[in-house]
Design a protein around this motif. Sequence first.
Motif, PDB file in Angstrom:
ATOM      1  N   ILE A  60       0.902  -1.138  -0.298  1.00 59.63           N
ATOM      2  CA  ILE A  60       0.064  -0.047   0.116  1.00 59.63           C
ATOM      3  C   ILE A  60       0.894   1.260  -0.132  1.00 59.63           C
ATOM      4  O   ILE A  60       2.078   1.181   0.108  1.00 59.63           O
ATOM      5  CB  ILE A  60      -0.882   0.080   1.248  1.00 59.63           C
ATOM      6  N   ASP A  61       0.397   2.379  -0.313  1.00 59.91           N
ATOM      7  CA  ASP A  61       0.911   3.688  -0.214  1.00 59.91           C
ATOM      8  C   ASP A  61       1.238   3.893   1.472  1.00 59.91           C
ATOM      9  O   ASP A  61       0.279   3.944   2.192  1.00 59.91           O
ATOM     10  CB  ASP A  61      -0.017   4.696  -0.392  1.00 59.91           C
ATOM     11  N   TRP A  62       2.513   3.910   1.864  1.00 63.21           N
ATOM     12  CA  TRP A  62       3.011   3.870   3.099  1.00 63.21           C
ATOM     13  C   TRP A  62       2.347   5.128   3.797  1.00 63.21           C
ATOM     14  O   TRP A  62       2.128   4.945   5.132  1.00 63.21           O
ATOM     15  CB  TRP A  62       4.458   3.808   3.369  1.00 63.21           C
ATOM     16  N   HIS A  63       2.072   6.235   3.351  1.00 61.85           N
ATOM     17  CA  HIS A  63       1.612   7.357   3.702  1.00 61.85           C
ATOM     18  C   HIS A  63       0.130   7.010   4.533  1.00 61.85           C
ATOM     19  O   HIS A  63      -0.152   7.744   5.668  1.00 61.85           O
ATOM     20  CB  HIS A  63       1.396   8.311   2.714  1.00 61.85           C
ATOM     21  N   LEU A  64      -0.527   6.186   4.268  1.00 63.28           N
ATOM     22  CA  LEU A  64      -1.821   5.820   4.731  1.00 63.28           C
ATOM     23  C   LEU A  64      -1.677   4.941   6.185  1.00 63.28           C
ATOM     24  O   LEU A  64      -2.623   5.244   6.864  1.00 63.28           O
ATOM     25  CB  LEU A  64      -2.442   4.586   3.767  1.00 63.28           C
ATOM     26  N   LEU A 123      -6.049   8.155  17.443  1.00 64.97           N
ATOM     27  CA  LEU A 123      -5.510   8.189  16.048  1.00 64.97           C
ATOM     28  C   LEU A 123      -5.915   6.957  15.206  1.00 64.97           C
ATOM     29  O   LEU A 123      -6.230   7.062  14.124  1.00 64.97           O
ATOM     30  CB  LEU A 123      -3.732   8.449  16.086  1.00 64.97           C
ATOM     31  N   ILE A 124      -5.625   5.875  15.850  1.00 65.47           N
ATOM     32  CA  ILE A 124      -5.922   4.493  15.272  1.00 65.47           C
ATOM     33  C   ILE A 124      -7.439   4.436  14.873  1.00 65.47           C
ATOM     34  O   ILE A 124      -8.026   4.159  13.786  1.00 65.47           O
ATOM     35  CB  ILE A 124      -5.892   3.274  15.979  1.00 65.47           C
ATOM     36  N   ALA A 125      -8.381   4.845  16.033  1.00 64.62           N
ATOM     37  CA  ALA A 125      -9.863   4.878  15.852  1.00 64.62           C
ATOM     38  C   ALA A 125     -10.241   5.651  14.817  1.00 64.62           C
ATOM     39  O   ALA A 125     -11.361   5.496  14.083  1.00 64.62           O
ATOM     40  CB  ALA A 125     -10.730   5.210  16.877  1.00 64.62           C
ATOM     41  N   GLU A 126      -9.676   6.812  14.341  1.00 61.71           N
ATOM     42  CA  GLU A 126      -9.972   7.891  13.462  1.00 61.71           C
ATOM     43  C   GLU A 126      -9.303   7.700  11.987  1.00 61.71           C
ATOM     44  O   GLU A 126      -9.306   8.678  11.187  1.00 61.71           O
ATOM     45  CB  GLU A 126      -9.866   9.358  14.136  1.00 61.71           C
ATOM     46  N   ALA A 127      -8.394   6.745  12.017  1.00 62.97           N
ATOM     47  CA  ALA A 127      -7.490   6.792  10.714  1.00 62.97           C
ATOM     48  C   ALA A 127      -8.294   6.437   9.493  1.00 62.97           C
ATOM     49  O   ALA A 127      -9.105   5.506   9.392  1.00 62.97           O
ATOM     50  CB  ALA A 127      -6.805   5.239  10.917  1.00 62.97           C
ATOM     51  N   PRO A 128      -7.996   7.341   8.538  1.00 59.25           N
ATOM     52  CA  PRO A 128      -8.816   7.409   7.325  1.00 59.25           C
ATOM     53  C   PRO A 128      -8.229   6.417   6.420  1.00 59.25           C
ATOM     54  O   PRO A 128      -6.959   6.207   6.680  1.00 59.25           O
ATOM     55  CB  PRO A 128      -8.763   8.888   6.836  1.00 59.25           C
ATOM     56  N   CYS A 129      -9.022   6.116   5.531  1.00 58.70           N
ATOM     57  CA  CYS A 129      -8.835   5.112   4.565  1.00 58.70           C
ATOM     58  C   CYS A 129      -8.495   3.663   5.196  1.00 58.70           C
ATOM     59  O   CYS A 129      -8.063   2.438   4.415  1.00 58.70           O
ATOM     60  CB  CYS A 129      -7.495   5.366   3.768  1.00 58.70           C
ATOM     61  N   MET A 130      -8.716   3.439   6.497  1.00 55.54           N
ATOM     62  CA  MET A 130      -8.453   1.950   7.046  1.00 55.54           C
ATOM     63  C   MET A 130     -10.014   1.448   7.450  1.00 55.54           C
ATOM     64  O   MET A 130     -10.823   2.397   7.822  1.00 55.54           O
ATOM     65  CB  MET A 130      -7.565   2.160   8.444  1.00 55.54           C
ATOM     66  N   SER A 131     -10.282   0.532   7.137  1.00 52.19           N
ATOM     67  CA  SER A 131     -11.514  -0.314   7.420  1.00 52.19           C
ATOM     68  C   SER A 131     -11.652  -0.535   9.037  1.00 52.19           C
ATOM     69  O   SER A 131     -10.556  -0.411   9.646  1.00 52.19           O
ATOM     70  CB  SER A 131     -11.517  -1.885   6.900  1.00 52.19           C
ATOM     71  N   ALA A 132     -12.836  -0.708   9.369  1.00 53.39           N
ATOM     72  CA  ALA A 132     -13.100  -0.754  10.856  1.00 53.39           C
ATOM     73  C   ALA A 132     -12.469  -2.020  11.232  1.00 53.39           C
ATOM     74  O   ALA A 132     -11.707  -2.071  12.323  1.00 53.39           O
ATOM     75  CB  ALA A 132     -14.693  -0.879  10.951  1.00 53.39           C
ATOM     76  N   GLU A 133     -12.395  -3.053  10.560  1.00 51.90           N
ATOM     77  CA  GLU A 133     -11.797  -4.282  10.883  1.00 51.90           C
ATOM     78  C   GLU A 133     -10.183  -4.200  11.239  1.00 51.90           C
ATOM     79  O   GLU A 133      -9.547  -4.641  12.048  1.00 51.90           O
ATOM     80  CB  GLU A 133     -11.932  -5.422   9.962  1.00 51.90           C
ATOM     81  N   SER A 134      -9.656  -3.329  10.223  1.00 47.68           N
ATOM     82  CA  SER A 134      -8.150  -3.033  10.359  1.00 47.68           C
ATOM     83  C   SER A 134      -7.894  -2.310  11.549  1.00 47.68           C
ATOM     84  O   SER A 134      -7.004  -2.442  12.527  1.00 47.68           O
ATOM     85  CB  SER A 134      -7.603  -2.252   9.069  1.00 47.68           C
ATOM     86  N   GLY A 188       2.248  -2.374  10.534  1.00 46.07           N
ATOM     87  CA  GLY A 188       2.395  -2.150   9.395  1.00 46.07           C
ATOM     88  C   GLY A 188       1.852  -3.038   8.441  1.00 46.07           C
ATOM     89  O   GLY A 188       1.367  -3.004   7.318  1.00 46.07           O
ATOM     90  N   CYS A 189       2.083  -4.478   8.985  1.00 52.34           N
ATOM     91  CA  CYS A 189       1.257  -5.549   8.462  1.00 52.34           C
ATOM     92  C   CYS A 189      -0.127  -5.527   8.564  1.00 52.34           C
ATOM     93  O   CYS A 189      -0.865  -5.714   7.337  1.00 52.34           O
ATOM     94  CB  CYS A 189       1.559  -6.998   9.007  1.00 52.34           C
ATOM     95  N   VAL A 190      -0.783  -5.131   9.286  1.00 49.84           N
ATOM     96  CA  VAL A 190      -2.231  -4.837   9.448  1.00 49.84           C
ATOM     97  C   VAL A 190      -3.070  -3.647   8.683  1.00 49.84           C
ATOM     98  O   VAL A 190      -3.624  -4.258   7.948  1.00 49.84           O
ATOM     99  CB  VAL A 190      -2.548  -4.387  10.996  1.00 49.84           C
ATOM    100  N   ALA A 191      -2.065  -2.624   8.566  1.00 53.20           N
ATOM    101  CA  ALA A 191      -2.213  -1.528   7.438  1.00 53.20           C
ATOM    102  C   ALA A 191      -2.351  -2.083   6.253  1.00 53.20           C
ATOM    103  O   ALA A 191      -3.310  -1.709   5.453  1.00 53.20           O
ATOM    104  CB  ALA A 191      -1.330  -0.598   7.693  1.00 53.20           C
ATOM    105  N   SER A 192      -1.416  -2.945   5.797  1.00 55.79           N
ATOM    106  CA  SER A 192      -1.483  -3.372   4.533  1.00 55.79           C
ATOM    107  C   SER A 192      -2.097  -4.854   4.181  1.00 55.79           C
ATOM    108  O   SER A 192      -1.930  -5.197   3.208  1.00 55.79           O
ATOM    109  CB  SER A 192       0.057  -3.386   4.075  1.00 55.79           C
ATOM    110  N   ARG A 193      -2.727  -5.328   5.131  1.00 55.62           N
ATOM    111  CA  ARG A 193      -3.552  -6.649   5.176  1.00 55.62           C
ATOM    112  C   ARG A 193      -2.367  -7.658   4.489  1.00 55.62           C
ATOM    113  O   ARG A 193      -2.765  -8.420   3.736  1.00 55.62           O
ATOM    114  CB  ARG A 193      -4.502  -6.620   4.143  1.00 55.62           C
ATOM    115  N   MET A 194      -1.216  -7.755   5.315  1.00 57.44           N
ATOM    116  CA  MET A 194      -0.203  -8.711   4.836  1.00 57.44           C
ATOM    117  C   MET A 194      -0.661 -10.062   5.188  1.00 57.44           C
ATOM    118  O   MET A 194      -1.245 -10.195   6.222  1.00 57.44           O
ATOM    119  CB  MET A 194       1.367  -8.385   5.484  1.00 57.44           C
ATOM    120  N   ASN A 195      -0.184 -10.981   4.248  1.00 57.96           N
ATOM    121  CA  ASN A 195      -0.695 -12.471   4.505  1.00 57.96           C
ATOM    122  C   ASN A 195      -0.039 -12.844   5.946  1.00 57.96           C
ATOM    123  O   ASN A 195       1.094 -12.422   6.145  1.00 57.96           O
ATOM    124  CB  ASN A 195      -0.527 -13.187   3.503  1.00 57.96           C
TER     125      ASN A 195
END
Length: 289
Positions: A60-64, A123-134, A188-195
């Motif tokens: 993913i774009d790491w800025h997210l 910050l995590i709870a309001e993180a834009p572009c991240m799903s509720a699950e993430s 970082g793995c969670v943010a990018s949904r790494m396997n």
Amino acid sequence: MDYSRQYAAYQEAIESYLNKLFITDQPYGKLQESMRYSVLAGGKRIRPVLTLEFARLGGIDWHLALPYACALELVHNYSLIHDDLPCMDNDDLRRGKPTNHKVYGETLAILAGDALQPEAFRLIAEAPCMSAESRVEAMRVLINACGATGMVAGQVLDTLCHVDSAEGLTLLNRLKTGVMISGAAELGCVASRMNAAMRRQAIEFADQLGLAFQIRDDMLDVMGDESVFGKPIGSDREEGKITFVDILGLEGCARKVEECTVKAKEAVGKWPDHAFLWELADQMVSREK
């Protein structure tokens, strides 16, 4: 990839994000000033850099991932404020500057640390572009890293228990320092949904990096340059703490750092794009601060 250029890009983004926090005009502005004093005091930003790099490696774009990365950095700084207090390590310097309680007093320093922890989860709870699950998974990761079975447990072992064996020190350092480093990588793995397989390898990399980091810290507490290290040399010995240097000696510690570095690199060695992580691991071996 140019390691120095990429690290600088990560640092610049992290500093920019953190600099925008806690700036509203409030009657309790001194609290925000105290929070910003510690958060913006510099440092290597290794933990948030790890979050951003693993987000990038996950595709993913790491800025997210900046909200996740900076959330962990807020928790890290809260822990440093409290760690420096007279009831803990009673340190006067942090990163070459007076510690928070030396500038703002113990009461406000405690409250600044108290405030930084929940703000991290905001910050995590309001993180834009991240799903509720993430976001929920990111919270779980950070809670495990900093809670009663993580960083706080490590602090209990460090301040209230006389740990004097290599096995005990490994556990202490993993809980006090290592879990926040592996937690950073996992965010970082969670943010990018790494396997799952790569996520396990990322955690192993960070675990070994964390142990190398702490052993090197123990070495610098004996042989470091205070003006570079940013805090008093020999403070652990003055406090009567047993460190890896006492058990392994400086040469043994150097070998252990090398061993951890090799294991860290092996964990991600089969990844096609591992150059940045390998260079970061190598930097831990010879760091002076």
